[in-house]
Design a protein around this motif. Structure first.
Motif, PDB file in Angstrom:
ATOM      1  N   ARG A  44       1.169  -1.520   0.642  1.00  0.00           N
ATOM      2  CA  ARG A  44      -0.053   0.197  -0.014  1.00  0.00           C
ATOM      3  C   ARG A  44       0.523   1.416   0.050  1.00  0.00           C
ATOM      4  O   ARG A  44       1.712   1.710   1.111  1.00  0.00           O
ATOM      5  CB  ARG A  44      -1.163  -0.189   0.763  1.00  0.00           C
ATOM      6  N   VAL A  86      -7.421   4.385  -3.371  1.00  0.00           N
ATOM      7  CA  VAL A  86      -8.201   4.436  -1.692  1.00  0.00           C
ATOM      8  C   VAL A  86      -8.255   5.598  -1.215  1.00  0.00           C
ATOM      9  O   VAL A  86      -6.688   6.453  -1.298  1.00  0.00           O
ATOM     10  CB  VAL A  86      -8.424   3.016  -1.205  1.00  0.00           C
ATOM     11  N   PRO A  88     -10.333   9.553  -0.605  1.00  0.00           N
ATOM     12  CA  PRO A  88      -9.456  10.388  -0.242  1.00  0.00           C
ATOM     13  C   PRO A  88      -8.732  10.493   0.989  1.00  0.00           C
ATOM     14  O   PRO A  88     -10.448  10.142   1.822  1.00  0.00           O
ATOM     15  CB  PRO A  88      -9.350  11.868   0.021  1.00  0.00           C
ATOM     16  N   GLY A 228      -6.198   4.931  10.330  1.00  0.00           N
ATOM     17  CA  GLY A 228      -6.109   5.320  11.632  1.00  0.00           C
ATOM     18  C   GLY A 228      -6.254   3.888  12.543  1.00  0.00           C
ATOM     19  O   GLY A 228      -6.152   3.688  13.942  1.00  0.00           O
ATOM     20  N   MET A 229      -5.814   2.922  12.054  1.00  0.00           N
ATOM     21  CA  MET A 229      -6.111   1.418  12.596  1.00  0.00           C
ATOM     22  C   MET A 229      -4.625   0.784  12.619  1.00  0.00           C
ATOM     23  O   MET A 229      -4.480  -0.010  13.270  1.00  0.00           O
ATOM     24  CB  MET A 229      -6.551   0.245  11.323  1.00  0.00           C
ATOM     25  N   CYS A 230      -3.108   1.240  12.459  1.00  0.00           N
ATOM     26  CA  CYS A 230      -2.379   0.523  12.902  1.00  0.00           C
ATOM     27  C   CYS A 230      -1.091   1.175  13.347  1.00  0.00           C
ATOM     28  O   CYS A 230       0.078   0.934  14.543  1.00  0.00           O
ATOM     29  CB  CYS A 230      -1.319  -0.085  11.706  1.00  0.00           C
TER      30      CYS A 230
ATOM     31  N   ALA B 169     -12.999  -0.296   3.994  1.00  0.00           N
ATOM     32  CA  ALA B 169     -12.097   0.812   3.522  1.00  0.00           C
ATOM     33  C   ALA B 169     -10.941  -0.102   3.127  1.00  0.00           C
ATOM     34  O   ALA B 169     -10.472   0.508   2.039  1.00  0.00           O
ATOM     35  CB  ALA B 169     -11.303   1.423   4.618  1.00  0.00           C
ATOM     36  N   LEU B 170     -11.112  -1.255   3.232  1.00  0.00           N
ATOM     37  CA  LEU B 170      -9.733  -2.003   3.397  1.00  0.00           C
ATOM     38  C   LEU B 170      -9.788  -2.383   2.141  1.00  0.00           C
ATOM     39  O   LEU B 170     -10.434  -2.420   1.735  1.00  0.00           O
ATOM     40  CB  LEU B 170      -8.992  -2.968   4.469  1.00  0.00           C
ATOM     41  N   VAL B 211     -13.505   5.075   1.799  1.00  0.00           N
ATOM     42  CA  VAL B 211     -13.797   4.576   3.521  1.00  0.00           C
ATOM     43  C   VAL B 211     -14.441   5.677   3.865  1.00  0.00           C
ATOM     44  O   VAL B 211     -14.251   6.940   3.311  1.00  0.00           O
ATOM     45  CB  VAL B 211     -11.794   5.770   3.758  1.00  0.00           C
ATOM     46  N   LYS B 214     -14.450   9.757   4.999  1.00  0.00           N
ATOM     47  CA  LYS B 214     -13.848  10.577   3.511  1.00  0.00           C
ATOM     48  C   LYS B 214     -14.253  10.707   1.983  1.00  0.00           C
ATOM     49  O   LYS B 214     -14.621  10.559   1.636  1.00  0.00           O
ATOM     50  CB  LYS B 214     -12.046   9.797   3.981  1.00  0.00           C
ATOM     51  N   GLY B 237     -11.206  -0.620  15.514  1.00  0.00           N
ATOM     52  CA  GLY B 237      -9.431  -0.694  14.712  1.00  0.00           C
ATOM     53  C   GLY B 237      -8.637  -0.153  15.254  1.00  0.00           C
ATOM     54  O   GLY B 237      -7.756   0.686  15.231  1.00  0.00           O
ATOM     55  N   LEU B 238      -9.206   1.012  16.234  1.00  0.00           N
ATOM     56  CA  LEU B 238      -7.685   2.448  17.235  1.00  0.00           C
ATOM     57  C   LEU B 238      -6.920   1.896  17.831  1.00  0.00           C
ATOM     58  O   LEU B 238      -7.593   1.042  19.170  1.00  0.00           O
ATOM     59  CB  LEU B 238      -8.816   4.136  17.360  1.00  0.00           C
ATOM     60  N   PRO B 239      -5.698   1.343  17.145  1.00  0.00           N
ATOM     61  CA  PRO B 239      -4.474   0.873  18.646  1.00  0.00           C
ATOM     62  C   PRO B 239      -4.367   1.835  19.418  1.00  0.00           C
ATOM     63  O   PRO B 239      -4.520   2.892  19.372  1.00  0.00           O
ATOM     64  CB  PRO B 239      -3.735   0.726  17.911  1.00  0.00           C
ATOM     65  N   ASN B 256      -1.573  -4.495  15.794  1.00  0.00           N
ATOM     66  CA  ASN B 256      -2.761  -3.662  14.317  1.00  0.00           C
ATOM     67  C   ASN B 256      -1.760  -4.312  13.659  1.00  0.00           C
ATOM     68  O   ASN B 256      -1.636  -4.309  12.730  1.00  0.00           O
ATOM     69  CB  ASN B 256      -2.937  -2.604  14.355  1.00  0.00           C
ATOM     70  N   ASN B 395     -12.794   3.178  15.563  1.00  0.00           N
ATOM     71  CA  ASN B 395     -12.548   5.130  15.191  1.00  0.00           C
ATOM     72  C   ASN B 395     -13.144   5.968  15.153  1.00  0.00           C
ATOM     73  O   ASN B 395     -14.882   5.818  14.631  1.00  0.00           O
ATOM     74  CB  ASN B 395     -11.948   4.941  13.530  1.00  0.00           C
TER      75      ASN B 395
END
Ligand SMILES: Cc1cc2nc3c(=O)[nH]c(=O)nc-3n(C[C@H](O)[C@H](O)[C@H](O)COP(=O)(O)OP(=O)(O)OC[C@H]3O[C@@H](n4cnc5c(N)ncnc54)[C@H](O)[C@@H]3O)c2cc1C
Ligand SMILES: Cc1cc2nc3c(=O)[nH]c(=O)nc-3n(C[C@H](O)[C@H](O)[C@H](O)COP(=O)(O)OP(=O)(O)OC[C@H]3O[C@@H](n4cnc5c(N)ncnc54)[C@H](O)[C@@H]3O)c2cc1C
Ligand code: SF4
Ligand code: SF4
Ligand code: FES
Lengths: 296, 461
Positions: A44, A86, A88, A228-230, B169-170, B211, B214, B237-239, B256, B395
């Motif tokens: 990515r 993906v 914006p 915002g996930m990792c 989103a992914l 997303v 967004k 999902g927010l670590p 994550n 999130n």
């Protein structure tokens, strides 16, 4: 699949592509970025949105070949596709959130370094479209590495180009130009937006802090998801840890811990990536800072 | 007379599996499943069912297994669960269905999870597929997120005739099932993908790379794209990080990030471009399922792995089976230990972690005994990698971009339990986005409730 409707090499190792991505084109704003994936096994890769055409549903990206992923991307041609595109992502530039009338009373300076010229361009263009002329400094290693000159000339108020080796227009670093404009010519800027290699942004910020010139920078830490996930993209801004992909990528440059950010950016660097970064940072030294005194 | 122990399930040898990413548990054969099914008493008042968040007719399906009628067993499970092959593998059975099983009072409980898994795998291998409704009812519903809650909600709505689009989103659908839980526990191509295909087979469209908040907002979905209702299943999902010195050093990751690189982005497979830092000596901070997954992943990538957890073994929130497997594979548990600082070398890389020993004090609000520091017991662990696995929260991307959607102070979306109704008309929510990090089966149940809520809402319009 996201079709590449236009692809060209802007200069040695810097490529521009227009990609069909109607959802992104419809909702994006200057300052935001996308993540692209080449194919099934690809990474990515985050890239700043450099321009967009809402009607045609296309988004323009400009990238420099660094390591394996960007080198492979460079081989894509018109008619090929990205598997994923993906966005914006991130927040829009603060400028466009501001009241137009108050913006019109502001004197704005952009500082772009290398491929950072690409993300600066849509902001300058956006201001132009809203009747605001901003001054722009573009630094490049040498004349051949300069990108988007014609586009920028149309969008900018005053454009100051400087090259490390003096092969075009001014010779020297972007910080020299800032000093010249502010200290010698006495221009009073209200804010500065600096985008380029980390090291350039660091030294621009050191200078503008001295000059008491508020400065926004756009950070490009390592990212994975961009949502915002990792937490891979975390940066220290003032006393806080921020996730650049959702809280940024633009931050108050005077608060950013650049040394930490630069170390973190090295984390997965491939050997060739390191080489190029060294080259790039080397050149922004000469094209940029005036403080660092070394090729470290 | 009941056989006192469960029919043992075949597993990969710990020494072998510690070096590969293939599934650890090999599951029952039909004979073994039928034999295990004999242990069920077919209770009139089955306690096990009350322990299952989606109330699967457990004695009902087990009787069919006993008779060798697996297809019928799969239909019975299918009435209550959309993801049996997943739940059979990852549910914390010891605290749910099996925890309540009557046989478990004096002996080992019936191996409900393994039986469910067997039935679901059998159905998949024999191509038993859900039927696509003949005609849609013309009403469009959007589902955000393709984790267990979103998939279940979408599947249920499609069965009722709705035209459903999932926005993810992914770049791959599946949520935590794909990016979080590792291959060796939940095979992606073998188990997760077919479950997703089943949902697609019902006519559900999945649009990845979108997303919400967004690319497009919920208000736009409702006002511009013709969706009449929305289900939010965006997960948590927010670590979180600890906020201790050194935490931004190179070599410190959230679980994550580490798991996403390895699972979603397949870093373990050299065909993929994704880089990952394997580390020689890794500490995983935390004690939940996520921590076990990160630890066992790092182990498989070749590291010596320590799980650093501030309470004792009996408080470990992870599934018992995962802790057991982790130990068998050689993960070292440093219990009653809490990190206070990450030590960093001159180049910005992790070189160790300063920890303090803990002891258990009085119980806290959660009922677990609170760990307290033992003064002066600091010591240093030499390490090159630290994986923080301290939990996640929802999130705020969606809540902050949707007008009139209320959240609580933990940023969880406020939604009613039975129908998933939120503060915004036409918008329903469920799963981790509402509860905070929980379990697959609870998320699935919430997706089901949301589908019911949306159906009631749209049929009364
Ligand atoms: C928000 C954002 C916007 C960006 N915008 C642009 C742009 O408009 N044009 C452009 O040319 N580049 C941009 N970059 C940088 C670009 O993403 C990297 O150059 C690219 O990921 C390098 O990948 P590689 O495999 O070719 O290089 P390698 O050096 O082989 O990369 C190895 C690893 O490091 C990561 N990585 C390396 N350099 C960077 C970097 N600078 N930022 C983030 N991750 C990195 C890669 O993801 C990869 O995992 C942006 C980065 C971010 C975060
Ligand atoms: C490593 C790990 C191990 C676990 N192990 C177990 C276990 O053994 N047993 C168990 O029962 N539970 C386990 N869990 C918990 C379980 O996986 C979750 O509770 C469950 O997946 C929650 O489902 P969900 O549908 O609510 O959300 P998720 O599975 O988190 O799915 C949410 C989806 O929404 C997407 N999304 C988020 N925001 C947006 C947006 N703005 N727009 C579009 N899409 C969006 C996400 O990308 C994701 O795909 C584990 C969790 C983790 C992380
Ligand atoms: S879904 Fe989970 S809790 Fe319910 S019966 Fe199956 S394994 Fe047990
Ligand atoms: S409680 Fe145990 S024995 Fe009774 S029906 Fe359920 S699984 Fe069978
Ligand atoms: S890139 Fe993953 S949180 Fe920012």
């Amino acid at each position: 699949m996201f079709e590449i409707v236009n692809a060209r090499e802007l200069t040695n190792n810097i490529y521009l592509m227009d990609v069909k991505a109607p959802r992104v084109a419809k909702s994006c704003e200057p300052g935001q970025f996308v993540i692209v994936i080449m194919d099934e096994t690809g990474e990515r890769v985050p890239l700043t949105i450099c321009d967009y055409d809402r009607k045609a549903g296309t988004v323009t990206i400009v990238f420099q070949t660094i390591g394996a992923s960007t080198q492979m991307m460079a081989k894509l041609k018109k008619g090929d596709s990205f598997k994923d595109f993906v966005g914006p992502l991130g927040c829009a530039s603060e400028l466009i959130e501001e009241d137009i009338e108050s913006l019109k009373n502001k004197k704005i300076l952009f500082v772009a370094g290398g491929v950072g010229t690409a993300p600066v361009y849509p902001q300058v263009k956006w201001l132009k479209e809203h009747g605001i002329d901003a001054d722009v400094i573009v630094g490049a290693k040498t004349k051949d590495m300069l990108i988007l000159e014609d586009e920028m000339r149309k969008a900018a108020g005053n454009l100051y180009i400087t090259t490390d080796d003096g092969s075009y227009e001014r010779k020297g670093m972007v910080t020299e130009v800032i000093k010249d404009l502010v200290q010698n010519q006495g221009i009073k800027y209200d804010c500065c937006i600096a985008i380029g290699p980390m090291i350039m942004m660091k030294f621009v910020c050191l200078l503008t802090k001295e000059l008491d010139l508020p400065t926004i920078v756009s950070l490009n830490p390592i990212m994975v998801d961009g949502t915002g996930m990792c937490g891979a993209c975390r940066v220290t801004v003032g006393d806080e840890v921020k996730f650049a992909c959702v809280d940024g990528p633009e931050f108050d440059g005077h608060l950013v811990n650049f040394d930490e950010a630069m170390k973190r950016q090295q984390m997965y660097k491939s050997e060739e990536g390191r080489e190029i970064l060294k080259l790039q940072e080397g050149d922004t030294h000469h094209g940029g800072c005036g403080h660092c005194g070394g090729e470290k | 007379m009941i056989v006192s122990k469960k029919v043992p399930v075949r597993e990969q040898d710990p020494k072998v599996r510690a070096t590969n990413f293939d599934e650890v548990c090999l599951g029952y054969s039909k004979e073994e499943a039928m034999q295990e099914a004999e242990r069920c008493l077919n209770c009139k008042n089955p306690k096990c069912v009350s322990g299952c968040p989606v109330s699967i007719d457990i004695p009902g399906f087990i009787q069919e297994v006993k008779n060798g009628n697996i297809e019928q067993a799969s239909k019975i499970i299918g009435e209550a669960s959309a993801l049996p092959a997943v739940c059979g593998r990852v549910c914390p059975q010891e605290s749910q269905c099996e925890g309540k099983c009557i046989v478990g009072i004096k002996n080992e409980p019936v191996s409900i999870g393994k039986l469910e898994r067997f039935v679901a795998d059998w159905a998949r291998e024999n191509n038993i597929k859900p039927e696509r409704p003949a005609k849609t009812n013309g009403h469009k519903v959007a589902v955000i997120g393709s984790g267990p809650s979103g998939l279940t909600c979408a599947g249920d709505l499609a069965k009722m005739g709705y035209e459903v689009t999932i926005f993810e989103a992914l770049h791959e659908p599946g949520g935590v099932l794909v990016y979080g839980i590792p291959e060796f526990r939940l095979p992606k191509a073998g188990v997760v993908a077919p479950e997703i295909d089943n949902v697609k087979a019902l006519g559900v469209e999945i649009e990845t790379d979108v997303v919400i908040g967004k690319s497009i907002t919920i208000d736009e979905l409702l006002e511009e794209e013709g969706f009449e209702a929305v289900f939010i299943g965006s997960g948590a999902g927010l670590p979180m990080f600890m906020g201790i010195p050194g935490e931004n050093a190179n070599g410190v990751f959230s679980a994550n990030e580490y798991l996403t690189r390895n699972n979603l982005m397949k870093a373990f497979d050299s065909k993929y471009a994704t880089p990952i830092i394997t580390g020689k000596k890794v500490a995983v901070v935390g004690g939940g399922n996520v921590a076990m997954d990160a630890a066992r992943t790092a182990l498989r990538l070749g590291a010596e792995v320590h799980v650093v957890y501030r309470r004792s073994e009996s408080e470990l929130p992870a599934r018992v089976e995962e802790v057991h497997h982790a130990k068998e594979e050689g993960v070292i548990f440093d219990l009653l230990t809490n990190p206070v600082e990450i030590l960093v070398d001159d180049n910005g890389w992790v070189k160790g972690m300063k920890c303090i020993r803990m002891e258990l004090g009085e119980p806290d609000e959660s009922g677990r005994r609170r760990p307290v520091e033992i003064a002066g017991s600091e010591f240093e662990l030499e390490l090159d990698t630290v994986i923080m696995s301290l939990g996640t929260s929802p999130n705020p991307l969606i809540s902050s971009t949707t007008k009139g959607l209320d959240v609580n102070k933990r940023k969880c979306i406020i939604a009613d339990e039975t129908l998933g109704k939120t503060s915004k008309e036409g918008v329903y929510a469920g799963g981790d986005a509402v509860t905070g990090a929980a379990t697959v089966i609870l998320a699935m149940g919430a997706g089901r409730a949301g589908a019911k809520g949306i159906h009631e809402f749209l049929s009364s319009k």
